[in-house]
Design a protein around this motif. Structure first.
Motif, PDB file in Angstrom:
ATOM      1  N   LYS A 148      37.815  43.503  31.807  1.00 60.67           N
ATOM      2  CA  LYS A 148      36.375  43.225  31.731  1.00 60.67           C
ATOM      3  C   LYS A 148      36.067  41.812  32.213  1.00 60.67           C
ATOM      4  CE  LYS A 148      34.957  46.440  28.092  1.00 60.67           C
ATOM      5  NZ  LYS A 148      34.360  46.559  26.767  1.00 60.67           N
ATOM      6  N   VAL A 149      36.916  40.857  31.870  1.00 61.41           N
ATOM      7  CA  VAL A 149      36.725  39.475  32.328  1.00 61.41           C
ATOM      8  C   VAL A 149      36.825  39.425  33.848  1.00 61.41           C
ATOM      9  CG1 VAL A 149      37.695  37.137  32.331  1.00 61.41           C
ATOM     10  CG2 VAL A 149      37.492  38.400  30.176  1.00 61.41           C
ATOM     11  N   LEU A 150      37.854  40.072  34.403  1.00 60.24           N
ATOM     12  CA  LEU A 150      38.049  40.065  35.855  1.00 60.24           C
ATOM     13  C   LEU A 150      36.900  40.762  36.581  1.00 60.24           C
ATOM     14  CD1 LEU A 150      41.850  40.909  36.056  1.00 60.24           C
ATOM     15  CD2 LEU A 150      40.778  38.669  36.292  1.00 60.24           C
ATOM     16  N   ASP A 151      36.378  41.826  35.985  1.00 57.57           N
ATOM     17  CA  ASP A 151      35.277  42.560  36.594  1.00 57.57           C
ATOM     18  C   ASP A 151      33.983  41.755  36.550  1.00 57.57           C
ATOM     19  OD1 ASP A 151      34.194  44.932  37.811  1.00 57.57           O
ATOM     20  OD2 ASP A 151      33.218  45.356  35.891  1.00 57.57           O
ATOM     21  N   THR A 152      33.750  41.066  35.442  1.00 60.10           N
ATOM     22  CA  THR A 152      32.515  40.301  35.268  1.00 60.10           C
ATOM     23  C   THR A 152      32.536  38.988  36.048  1.00 60.10           C
ATOM     24  OG1 THR A 152      32.352  41.225  33.042  1.00 60.10           O
ATOM     25  CG2 THR A 152      30.938  39.346  33.533  1.00 60.10           C
ATOM     26  N   PHE A 153      33.693  38.383  36.146  1.00 60.98           N
ATOM     27  CA  PHE A 153      33.826  37.084  36.820  1.00 60.98           C
ATOM     28  C   PHE A 153      34.882  37.196  37.928  1.00 60.98           C
ATOM     29  CE2 PHE A 153      32.503  36.289  32.446  1.00 60.98           C
ATOM     30  CZ  PHE A 153      31.340  35.580  32.657  1.00 60.98           C
ATOM     31  N   PRO A 154      34.461  37.596  39.129  1.00 58.26           N
ATOM     32  CA  PRO A 154      35.423  37.837  40.214  1.00 58.26           C
ATOM     33  C   PRO A 154      36.173  36.588  40.680  1.00 58.26           C
ATOM     34  CG  PRO A 154      33.157  38.168  40.979  1.00 58.26           C
ATOM     35  CD  PRO A 154      33.091  37.905  39.519  1.00 58.26           C
ATOM     36  N   GLU A 155      35.716  35.410  40.306  1.00 61.19           N
ATOM     37  CA  GLU A 155      36.422  34.184  40.703  1.00 61.19           C
ATOM     38  C   GLU A 155      37.679  33.959  39.868  1.00 61.19           C
ATOM     39  OE1 GLU A 155      33.208  34.191  39.737  1.00 61.19           O
ATOM     40  OE2 GLU A 155      32.125  33.891  41.592  1.00 61.19           O
ATOM     41  N   VAL A 156      37.832  34.734  38.793  1.00 64.69           N
ATOM     42  CA  VAL A 156      39.005  34.600  37.932  1.00 64.69           C
ATOM     43  C   VAL A 156      40.136  35.423  38.532  1.00 64.69           C
ATOM     44  CG1 VAL A 156      39.963  34.978  35.624  1.00 64.69           C
ATOM     45  CG2 VAL A 156      37.573  34.277  35.886  1.00 64.69           C
ATOM     46  N   GLU A 157      41.267  34.791  38.737  1.00 62.32           N
ATOM     47  CA  GLU A 157      42.446  35.440  39.312  1.00 62.32           C
ATOM     48  C   GLU A 157      43.325  35.983  38.183  1.00 62.32           C
ATOM     49  OE1 GLU A 157      45.757  33.283  41.612  1.00 62.32           O
ATOM     50  OE2 GLU A 157      44.185  33.695  43.084  1.00 62.32           O
ATOM     51  N   LEU A 158      43.764  37.215  38.305  1.00 61.39           N
ATOM     52  CA  LEU A 158      44.540  37.884  37.262  1.00 61.39           C
ATOM     53  C   LEU A 158      45.773  37.091  36.860  1.00 61.39           C
ATOM     54  CD1 LEU A 158      45.267  40.331  35.455  1.00 61.39           C
ATOM     55  CD2 LEU A 158      46.391  41.324  37.450  1.00 61.39           C
ATOM     56  N   TYR A 159      46.589  36.710  37.833  1.00 62.33           N
ATOM     57  CA  TYR A 159      47.842  36.025  37.496  1.00 62.33           C
ATOM     58  C   TYR A 159      47.596  34.656  36.888  1.00 62.33           C
ATOM     59  CZ  TYR A 159      50.118  39.840  39.878  1.00 62.33           C
ATOM     60  OH  TYR A 159      50.536  41.086  40.226  1.00 62.33           O
ATOM     61  N   TRP A 160      46.535  34.010  37.298  1.00 68.93           N
ATOM     62  CA  TRP A 160      46.216  32.732  36.689  1.00 68.93           C
ATOM     63  C   TRP A 160      45.816  32.926  35.227  1.00 68.93           C
ATOM     64  CZ3 TRP A 160      41.695  31.009  34.416  1.00 68.93           C
ATOM     65  CH2 TRP A 160      41.716  29.678  34.011  1.00 68.93           C
ATOM     66  N   LEU A 161      44.958  33.905  34.972  1.00 63.33           N
ATOM     67  CA  LEU A 161      44.491  34.147  33.606  1.00 63.33           C
ATOM     68  C   LEU A 161      45.640  34.553  32.699  1.00 63.33           C
ATOM     69  CD1 LEU A 161      42.059  34.295  31.676  1.00 63.33           C
ATOM     70  CD2 LEU A 161      41.761  36.678  32.388  1.00 63.33           C
TER      71      LEU A 161
END
Length: 148
Positions: free
Chosen positions: A53-66
Protein backbone atom coordinates in the motif's frame (compact mmCIF):
# COMPACT_ATOMS: atom_id res chain seq x y z
CA UNK A 1 15.00 -10.39 7.69
CA UNK A 2 13.66 -6.90 8.32
CA UNK A 3 15.23 -4.88 11.09
CA UNK A 4 12.21 -3.23 12.78
CA UNK A 5 14.14 -0.25 14.13
CA UNK A 6 15.74 0.51 10.75
CA UNK A 7 12.43 0.01 8.90
CA UNK A 8 10.78 2.42 11.34
CA UNK A 9 13.43 5.06 10.62
CA UNK A 10 12.94 4.68 6.87
CA UNK A 11 9.16 4.85 7.24
CA UNK A 12 9.50 8.00 9.35
CA UNK A 13 11.74 9.46 6.64
CA UNK A 14 8.98 8.82 4.06
CA UNK A 15 6.37 10.42 6.32
CA UNK A 16 8.61 13.47 6.87
CA UNK A 17 9.49 13.73 3.17
CA UNK A 18 5.80 14.15 2.29
CA UNK A 19 5.21 16.46 5.27
CA UNK A 20 2.55 14.14 6.65
CA UNK A 21 1.53 13.35 10.17
CA UNK A 22 1.27 9.70 11.15
CA UNK A 23 -2.52 9.91 11.02
CA UNK A 24 -2.67 11.63 7.60
CA UNK A 25 -0.12 9.13 6.27
CA UNK A 26 -2.25 6.25 7.57
CA UNK A 27 -5.33 7.73 5.92
CA UNK A 28 -3.57 8.11 2.54
CA UNK A 29 -2.17 4.60 2.67
CA UNK A 30 -5.49 3.16 3.82
CA UNK A 31 -4.55 1.65 7.18
CA UNK A 32 -5.54 2.39 10.77
CA UNK A 33 -3.59 5.07 12.61
CA UNK A 34 -2.67 2.56 15.30
CA UNK A 35 -0.92 0.41 12.66
CA UNK A 36 1.43 3.27 11.81
CA UNK A 37 2.03 3.99 15.48
CA UNK A 38 2.85 0.34 16.24
CA UNK A 39 5.21 0.05 13.27
CA UNK A 40 6.99 3.32 14.12
CA UNK A 41 7.43 2.27 17.74
CA UNK A 42 8.83 -1.12 16.68
CA UNK A 43 6.02 -3.03 18.39
CA UNK A 44 4.76 -4.60 15.14
CA UNK A 45 6.47 -5.64 11.96
CA UNK A 46 5.01 -4.27 8.72
CA UNK A 47 2.84 -6.67 6.77
CA UNK A 48 3.32 -7.30 3.07
CA UNK A 49 -0.06 -5.64 2.49
CA UNK A 50 1.11 -2.51 4.33
CA UNK A 51 4.34 -2.31 2.33
CA UNK A 52 2.47 -2.74 -0.96
CA UNK A 53 0.00 0.00 0.00
CA UNK A 54 2.87 2.39 0.77
CA UNK A 55 4.54 1.60 -2.57
CA UNK A 56 1.25 2.02 -4.43
CA UNK A 57 0.40 5.32 -2.74
CA UNK A 58 3.89 6.81 -2.93
CA UNK A 59 5.60 5.70 -6.17
CA UNK A 60 8.82 7.53 -5.26
CA UNK A 61 9.43 4.95 -2.52
CA UNK A 62 11.69 2.14 -3.70
CA UNK A 63 10.88 -1.35 -2.38
CA UNK A 64 14.43 -2.42 -1.58
CA UNK A 65 15.19 0.85 0.11
CA UNK A 66 12.09 0.63 2.30
CA UNK A 67 12.66 -3.01 3.22
CA UNK A 68 16.43 -3.13 3.80
CA UNK A 69 17.90 0.32 3.18
CA UNK A 70 19.50 -0.55 -0.15
CA UNK A 71 18.72 1.77 -3.03
CA UNK A 72 17.55 5.35 -3.03
CA UNK A 73 14.78 7.49 -1.67
CA UNK A 74 13.17 9.25 -3.38
CA UNK A 75 13.43 6.81 -6.24
CA UNK A 76 15.75 8.15 -8.89
CA UNK A 77 14.20 7.76 -12.31
CA UNK A 78 16.77 7.01 -14.95
CA UNK A 79 15.94 7.96 -18.48
CA UNK A 80 17.39 5.50 -20.97
CA UNK A 81 19.90 6.99 -23.35
CA UNK A 82 18.61 7.03 -26.89
CA UNK A 83 21.13 7.16 -29.66
CA UNK A 84 20.56 10.08 -31.95
CA UNK A 85 19.72 8.89 -35.46
CA UNK A 86 21.86 10.22 -38.29
CA UNK A 87 20.61 13.39 -39.90
CA UNK A 88 18.92 13.04 -43.30
CA UNK A 89 21.81 14.92 -44.91
CA UNK A 90 24.33 12.48 -43.43
CA UNK A 91 22.20 9.50 -44.43
CA UNK A 92 21.88 10.91 -47.94
CA UNK A 93 25.66 11.28 -48.18
CA UNK A 94 26.17 7.73 -46.92
CA UNK A 95 23.73 6.29 -49.44
CA UNK A 96 25.18 8.04 -52.45
CA UNK A 97 28.93 8.03 -51.78
CA UNK A 98 29.58 6.14 -55.03
CA UNK A 99 28.11 8.97 -57.13
CA UNK A 100 25.03 6.93 -57.85
CA UNK A 101 22.42 8.63 -59.94
CA UNK A 102 19.43 9.78 -57.88
CA UNK A 103 17.17 9.04 -60.83
CA UNK A 104 17.79 5.31 -60.32
CA UNK A 105 16.07 5.64 -56.93
CA UNK A 106 12.83 7.05 -58.40
CA UNK A 107 9.96 4.58 -57.99
CA UNK A 108 9.21 2.48 -61.09
CA UNK A 109 5.49 3.36 -61.04
CA UNK A 110 5.07 5.75 -64.00
CA UNK A 111 2.54 7.85 -62.04
CA UNK A 112 5.18 8.62 -59.41
CA UNK A 113 8.17 9.52 -61.59
CA UNK A 114 8.36 13.18 -60.65
CA UNK A 115 7.27 15.71 -58.08
CA UNK A 116 4.44 17.00 -60.28
CA UNK A 117 2.91 13.52 -60.29
CA UNK A 118 3.07 13.47 -56.48
CA UNK A 119 1.36 16.86 -56.38
CA UNK A 120 -1.46 15.57 -58.57
CA UNK A 121 -2.10 12.56 -56.33
CA UNK A 122 -3.62 14.57 -53.51
CA UNK A 123 -6.53 16.72 -54.67
CA UNK A 124 -7.18 17.90 -51.10
CA UNK A 125 -4.11 20.13 -51.00
CA UNK A 126 -5.16 23.67 -50.24
CA UNK A 127 -5.03 26.11 -53.12
CA UNK A 128 -1.76 27.96 -53.37
CA UNK A 129 0.23 25.27 -51.53
CA UNK A 130 2.89 23.37 -53.39
CA UNK A 131 4.83 20.28 -52.37
CA UNK A 132 8.43 21.31 -51.77
CA UNK A 133 10.01 18.01 -50.76
CA UNK A 134 9.08 14.33 -50.51
CA UNK A 135 11.08 11.75 -48.58
CA UNK A 136 10.30 8.04 -48.92
CA UNK A 137 11.64 5.74 -46.19
CA UNK A 138 12.27 2.09 -47.03
CA UNK A 139 12.16 -0.85 -44.62
CA UNK A 140 15.93 -1.42 -44.93
CA UNK A 141 16.60 2.01 -43.40
CA UNK A 142 17.45 3.75 -46.67
CA UNK A 143 15.42 6.58 -48.13
CA UNK A 144 14.89 8.59 -51.28
CA UNK A 145 14.71 12.37 -51.20
CA UNK A 146 12.81 14.26 -53.91
CA UNK A 147 12.97 18.03 -54.01
CA UNK A 148 11.09 20.34 -56.32
Amino acid sequence: MINNAEFSKRLQKVIDYYSESASSFAEKVGVQRSSISHILSGRNKPSLEFVLKVLDTFPEVELYWLMNGKGHFPKSISIPKIEKPPTPKKMNQDLFTNSENLDSEIPKNPELKNVEAFQNLNHNISKGKKIDRIVIFYSDGSFSNYEN
